[in-house]
Design a protein around this motif. Structure first.
Motif, PDB file in Angstrom:
ATOM      1  N   GLU A   1      -0.577  16.660  -1.070  1.00 16.37           N
ATOM      2  CA  GLU A   1       0.300  17.369  -2.012  1.00 16.37           C
ATOM      3  C   GLU A   1       1.429  18.078  -1.290  1.00 16.37           C
ATOM      4  OE1 GLU A   1      -1.696  19.964  -4.763  1.00 16.37           O
ATOM      5  OE2 GLU A   1      -2.775  18.250  -5.625  1.00 16.37           O
ATOM      6  N   GLY A   2       1.096  18.643  -0.128  1.00 13.88           N
ATOM      7  CA  GLY A   2       2.114  19.344   0.656  1.00 13.88           C
ATOM      8  C   GLY A   2       3.270  18.437   1.049  1.00 13.88           C
ATOM      9  N   LEU A   3       2.998  17.167   1.126  1.00 12.95           N
ATOM     10  CA  LEU A   3       4.047  16.206   1.475  1.00 12.95           C
ATOM     11  C   LEU A   3       4.839  15.774   0.255  1.00 12.95           C
ATOM     12  CD1 LEU A   3       2.440  13.599   3.922  1.00 12.95           C
ATOM     13  CD2 LEU A   3       4.216  15.250   4.408  1.00 12.95           C
ATOM     14  N   GLY A   4       4.309  16.079  -0.926  1.00 12.39           N
ATOM     15  CA  GLY A   4       4.989  15.641  -2.146  1.00 12.39           C
ATOM     16  C   GLY A   4       4.360  14.387  -2.722  1.00 12.39           C
ATOM     17  N   LEU A   5       3.121  14.109  -2.323  1.00 12.64           N
ATOM     18  CA  LEU A   5       2.436  12.935  -2.874  1.00 12.64           C
ATOM     19  C   LEU A   5       1.555  13.353  -4.043  1.00 12.64           C
ATOM     20  CD1 LEU A   5       1.330  11.274   0.476  1.00 12.64           C
ATOM     21  CD2 LEU A   5       3.157  10.498  -1.045  1.00 12.64           C
ATOM     22  N   GLU A   6       1.331  12.432  -4.955  1.00 10.21           N
ATOM     23  CA  GLU A   6       0.444  12.694  -6.092  1.00 10.21           C
ATOM     24  C   GLU A   6      -1.004  12.702  -5.596  1.00 10.21           C
ATOM     25  OE1 GLU A   6       1.437  13.036  -9.320  1.00 10.21           O
ATOM     26  OE2 GLU A   6       3.547  12.741  -8.761  1.00 10.21           O
ATOM     27  N   THR A   7      -1.857  13.485  -6.251  1.00 11.92           N
ATOM     28  CA  THR A   7      -3.291  13.425  -5.941  1.00 11.92           C
ATOM     29  C   THR A   7      -3.734  11.976  -6.167  1.00 11.92           C
ATOM     30  OG1 THR A   7      -3.440  15.595  -6.917  1.00 11.92           O
ATOM     31  CG2 THR A   7      -5.534  14.455  -6.512  1.00 11.92           C
ATOM     32  N   GLY A   8      -4.554  11.473  -5.282  1.00 12.52           N
ATOM     33  CA  GLY A   8      -5.009  10.086  -5.476  1.00 12.52           C
ATOM     34  C   GLY A   8      -4.080   9.064  -4.860  1.00 12.52           C
ATOM     35  N   TRP A   9      -3.130   9.503  -4.030  1.00 10.24           N
ATOM     36  CA  TRP A   9      -2.193   8.566  -3.391  1.00 10.24           C
ATOM     37  C   TRP A   9      -2.918   7.566  -2.494  1.00 10.24           C
ATOM     38  CZ3 TRP A   9      -1.979   8.598   1.982  1.00 10.24           C
ATOM     39  CH2 TRP A   9      -2.578   9.699   2.607  1.00 10.24           C
ATOM     40  N   ALA A  10      -3.919   8.068  -1.749  1.00  7.49           N
ATOM     41  CA  ALA A  10      -4.636   7.179  -0.828  1.00  7.49           C
ATOM     42  C   ALA A  10      -5.500   6.205  -1.626  1.00  7.49           C
ATOM     43  CB  ALA A  10      -5.495   7.996   0.131  1.00  7.49           C
ATOM     44  N   ARG A  11      -6.101   6.700  -2.697  1.00 10.42           N
ATOM     45  CA  ARG A  11      -6.905   5.823  -3.547  1.00 10.42           C
ATOM     46  C   ARG A  11      -6.035   4.705  -4.129  1.00 10.42           C
ATOM     47  NH1 ARG A  11     -10.314   7.618  -8.952  1.00 10.42           N
ATOM     48  NH2 ARG A  11     -10.153   5.576  -9.944  1.00 10.42           N
ATOM     49  N   ALA A  12      -4.829   5.068  -4.536  1.00  8.01           N
ATOM     50  CA  ALA A  12      -3.909   4.056  -5.095  1.00  8.01           C
ATOM     51  C   ALA A  12      -3.619   2.973  -4.052  1.00  8.01           C
ATOM     52  CB  ALA A  12      -2.620   4.722  -5.553  1.00  8.01           C
ATOM     53  N   ALA A  13      -3.423   3.399  -2.803  1.00  5.06           N
ATOM     54  CA  ALA A  13      -3.128   2.431  -1.736  1.00  5.06           C
ATOM     55  C   ALA A  13      -4.331   1.512  -1.512  1.00  5.06           C
ATOM     56  CB  ALA A  13      -2.778   3.175  -0.450  1.00  5.06           C
ATOM     57  N   ILE A  14      -5.527   2.101  -1.461  1.00  5.94           N
ATOM     58  CA  ILE A  14      -6.752   1.313  -1.210  1.00  5.94           C
ATOM     59  C   ILE A  14      -7.004   0.359  -2.382  1.00  5.94           C
ATOM     60  CG2 ILE A  14      -9.262   1.453  -0.865  1.00  5.94           C
ATOM     61  CD1 ILE A  14      -8.587   4.430   0.236  1.00  5.94           C
ATOM     62  N   GLU A  15      -6.815   0.863  -3.597  1.00  8.25           N
ATOM     63  CA  GLU A  15      -7.060   0.008  -4.762  1.00  8.25           C
ATOM     64  C   GLU A  15      -6.030  -1.114  -4.883  1.00  8.25           C
ATOM     65  OE1 GLU A  15      -9.750   2.569  -7.807  1.00  8.25           O
ATOM     66  OE2 GLU A  15      -7.581   2.853  -8.011  1.00  8.25           O
ATOM     67  N   ALA A  16      -4.886  -0.901  -4.297  1.00  8.63           N
ATOM     68  CA  ALA A  16      -3.836  -1.929  -4.381  1.00  8.63           C
ATOM     69  C   ALA A  16      -4.113  -3.099  -3.448  1.00  8.63           C
ATOM     70  CB  ALA A  16      -2.477  -1.312  -4.060  1.00  8.63           C
ATOM     71  N   VAL A  17      -4.518  -2.811  -2.210  1.00  6.39           N
ATOM     72  CA  VAL A  17      -4.630  -3.904  -1.229  1.00  6.39           C
ATOM     73  C   VAL A  17      -6.003  -4.027  -0.574  1.00  6.39           C
ATOM     74  CG1 VAL A  17      -2.147  -3.810  -0.693  1.00  6.39           C
ATOM     75  CG2 VAL A  17      -3.758  -2.502   0.725  1.00  6.39           C
ATOM     76  N   GLY A  18      -6.839  -3.020  -0.712  1.00  7.71           N
ATOM     77  CA  GLY A  18      -8.137  -3.020  -0.018  1.00  7.71           C
ATOM     78  C   GLY A  18      -8.057  -2.179   1.238  1.00  7.71           C
ATOM     79  N   ASN A  19      -9.202  -1.973   1.884  1.00  8.36           N
ATOM     80  CA  ASN A  19      -9.196  -1.191   3.120  1.00  8.36           C
ATOM     81  C   ASN A  19      -8.734  -2.062   4.295  1.00  8.36           C
ATOM     82  OD1 ASN A  19     -11.409  -2.575   4.341  1.00  8.36           O
ATOM     83  ND2 ASN A  19     -12.882  -1.272   3.276  1.00  8.36           N
ATOM     84  N   TYR A  20      -8.597  -1.465   5.461  1.00  5.22           N
ATOM     85  CA  TYR A  20      -8.073  -2.193   6.632  1.00  5.22           C
ATOM     86  C   TYR A  20      -8.884  -3.470   6.919  1.00  5.22           C
ATOM     87  CZ  TYR A  20      -6.211  -3.005  11.314  1.00  5.22           C
ATOM     88  OH  TYR A  20      -5.605  -3.571  12.410  1.00  5.22           O
ATOM     89  N   GLY A  21     -10.194  -3.356   6.840  1.00  4.73           N
ATOM     90  CA  GLY A  21     -11.057  -4.503   7.137  1.00  4.73           C
ATOM     91  C   GLY A  21     -10.862  -5.623   6.124  1.00  4.73           C
TER      92      GLY A  21
ATOM     93  N   ALA B   1       0.846  -1.207   0.000  1.00  4.28           N
ATOM     94  CA  ALA B   1       0.000   0.000   0.000  1.00  4.28           C
ATOM     95  C   ALA B   1       0.879   1.254   0.000  1.00  4.28           C
ATOM     96  CB  ALA B   1      -0.915  -0.004   1.217  1.00  4.28           C
ATOM     97  N   LEU B   2       1.940   1.200   0.778  1.00  4.70           N
ATOM     98  CA  LEU B   2       2.841   2.354   0.874  1.00  4.70           C
ATOM     99  C   LEU B   2       3.541   2.603  -0.470  1.00  4.70           C
ATOM    100  CD1 LEU B   2       3.939   4.395   2.919  1.00  4.70           C
ATOM    101  CD2 LEU B   2       5.611   2.692   3.666  1.00  4.70           C
ATOM    102  N   ALA B   3       3.939   1.532  -1.132  1.00  4.60           N
ATOM    103  CA  ALA B   3       4.577   1.674  -2.450  1.00  4.60           C
ATOM    104  C   ALA B   3       3.573   2.260  -3.446  1.00  4.60           C
ATOM    105  CB  ALA B   3       5.090   0.328  -2.940  1.00  4.60           C
ATOM    106  N   ALA B   4       2.322   1.821  -3.349  1.00  5.92           N
ATOM    107  CA  ALA B   4       1.293   2.354  -4.254  1.00  5.92           C
ATOM    108  C   ALA B   4       1.089   3.841  -3.985  1.00  5.92           C
ATOM    109  CB  ALA B   4      -0.015   1.593  -4.061  1.00  5.92           C
ATOM    110  N   ALA B   5       1.082   4.227  -2.699  1.00  3.86           N
ATOM    111  CA  ALA B   5       0.865   5.635  -2.346  1.00  3.86           C
ATOM    112  C   ALA B   5       2.017   6.513  -2.827  1.00  3.86           C
ATOM    113  CB  ALA B   5       0.700   5.771  -0.831  1.00  3.86           C
ATOM    114  N   VAL B   6       3.227   6.028  -2.706  1.00  2.00           N
ATOM    115  CA  VAL B   6       4.405   6.855  -2.983  1.00  2.00           C
ATOM    116  C   VAL B   6       4.859   6.750  -4.440  1.00  2.00           C
ATOM    117  CG1 VAL B   6       6.828   7.204  -2.367  1.00  2.00           C
ATOM    118  CG2 VAL B   6       5.178   6.635  -0.619  1.00  2.00           C
ATOM    119  N   LEU B   7       4.798   5.527  -4.968  1.00  2.00           N
ATOM    120  CA  LEU B   7       5.362   5.289  -6.305  1.00  2.00           C
ATOM    121  C   LEU B   7       4.284   4.975  -7.347  1.00  2.00           C
ATOM    122  CD1 LEU B   7       8.266   2.990  -5.077  1.00  2.00           C
ATOM    123  CD2 LEU B   7       8.473   5.398  -5.748  1.00  2.00           C
ATOM    124  N   GLY B   8       3.031   4.862  -6.880  1.00  2.00           N
ATOM    125  CA  GLY B   8       1.932   4.568  -7.806  1.00  2.00           C
ATOM    126  C   GLY B   8       1.948   3.122  -8.281  1.00  2.00           C
TER     127      GLY B   8
END
Ligand SMILES: N[C@@H](CCC(=O)N[C@@H](CS)C(=O)NCC(=O)O)C(=O)O
Length: 337
Positions: free
Chosen positions: A282-302, A64-71
């Motif tokens: 964005e302020g952190l240097g992440l692409e818009t949709g970073w969280a969506r990328a993480a969720i779409e990669a592995v699913g939500n916590y549940g 998920a972290l790789a998806a958020a940071v590297l897409g």
């Protein structure tokens, strides 16, 4: 006074002239791969599948972290870490993040050159014994030989527990879960103590699982979660907020399957989480949709919990403390606003 003003001006000009130093987040983006430290092998958290691909709750956090940071969730290099070397591996930059059932403690956070992020799994320490021992509570363990692991909170907590209760024990410190299991099965120790999730996983891997029981006692708090190197504020934020994005997604009903449509049809909070409204991150240097990328990669916590640890896994853990805050648990993602 004038000299003081002058030196302040000089200092300011030097500051402005200094090139921005690349930090851990820049380094990972440049490298194009996330280096993630995981367990040597623990059912539900990190185990290789038949193809040799790592699977598990801690493993998917890194994806998920790789998806958020590297897409791209596949851009992860996994390294296995023993309990002894795991935190040092962050300090020496061998890994960028440690996602390995590691308890957040004051000493680790304050002294080891590493920082905690946010809790990922709430655990507690317990005891695994042979049914044949005829013990039903930890209070019956006085005089026992206890197998535990070097460099772990388990090693320390067990000492506190026996001392506080005026009981004696003999410690047998063994590196490696497999080795400890062998020692226990061979009767070199009467009991193994560790995080209860780890004991459940160990028990599951025994051919005669029914001959062993996890005692009901919980002798410590073990908030497990990802660690990063100290002093990497931006990277720490990304690591913490990625976990919180997956937790918030569950709370908001956003799943791997529906994230794309929810980005269009969800309420304002959901849109902010998924990046279709606002610019959180964005302020952190992440692409818009970073969280969506993480969720779409592995699913939500549940979804992650069910897949690796809960109902759809051999471990079949209840959510317990790892339920959402509004369902009787401790999961409480900070607001995405
Ligand atoms: N949560 C505890 C314990 C984590 C832990 O490392 N547990 C054991 C069992 S899962 C372990 O890794 N043993 C294998 C080893 O010695 O490397 C901690 O952070 O210290």
């Amino acid at each position: 006074m004038f000299a003081k003003r002058l030196s302040a001006a000089v200092a300011a000009s030097i500051c402005f002239a200094m090139p921005a130093m690349a930090d851990k987040l820049d380094e990972i983006k440049d490298r194009g791969v996330l280096k993630c430290g995981i367990h040597l092998g623990k059912a539900g958290f990190a185990t290789p599948d038949a193809e040799g691909t790592w699977q598990g709750f801690d493993v998917d956090y890194c994806r998920a972290l790789a998806a958020a940071v590297l897409g791209d969730a596949t851009k992860v290099e996994f390294s296995t870490m023993s309990s002894k070397n795991r935190l040092t591996a962050l300090v020496t930059d061998e890994i960028d993040v440690l996602s390995r059932t590691t308890t957040f403690t004051a000493t680790r956070d304050m002294r080891n050159g590493v920082d905690v992020t946010t809790p990922w799994f709430y655990d507690g320490q317990g005891f695994l014994v042979k049914k044949a021992l005829g013990v039903s509570s930890a209070a019956d363990l006085s005089g026992a030989t206890v197998c535990t692991y070097p460099g772990t909170t388990s090693e320390r907590n067990v000492n506190d527990f026996f001392e506080t209760n005026g009981m004696t024990y003999k410690a047998l410190i063994i590196e490696g879960s497999a080795e400890a299991k062998t020692a226990y099965l061979a009767g070199r120790c009467d009991v193994i103590t560790n995080d209860r999730s780890a004991l459940a996983a160990t028990r599951l891997g025994m051919s005669d699982a029914d001959a062993h029981i996890l005692l009901p006692d919980v002798i410590s708090k073990e908030p497990l979660g990802p660690y990063v190197k100290a002093g990497e504020g931006r990277w720490r934020d990304v690591a913490a907020w990625t976990a919180m994005a997956l937790i918030a997604a569950e709370e908001m009903g956003v799943t791997k399957a529906n994230a794309a449509s929810m980005a269009d049809t969800g309420g304002p909070g959901i849109k902010r989480l998924l990046g279709s409204e606002g610019s959180i991150g964005e302020g952190l240097g992440l692409e818009t949709g970073w969280a969506r990328a993480a969720i779409e990669a592995v699913g939500n916590y549940g979804e992650l919990f069910d897949r690796h640890l809960g109902a759809n896994s051999p471990l079949a853990f209840e959510r317990g403390l790892n339920a959402q805050w509004n369902e009787g648990g401790l999961l409480y993602a900070y607001p995405f606003r």
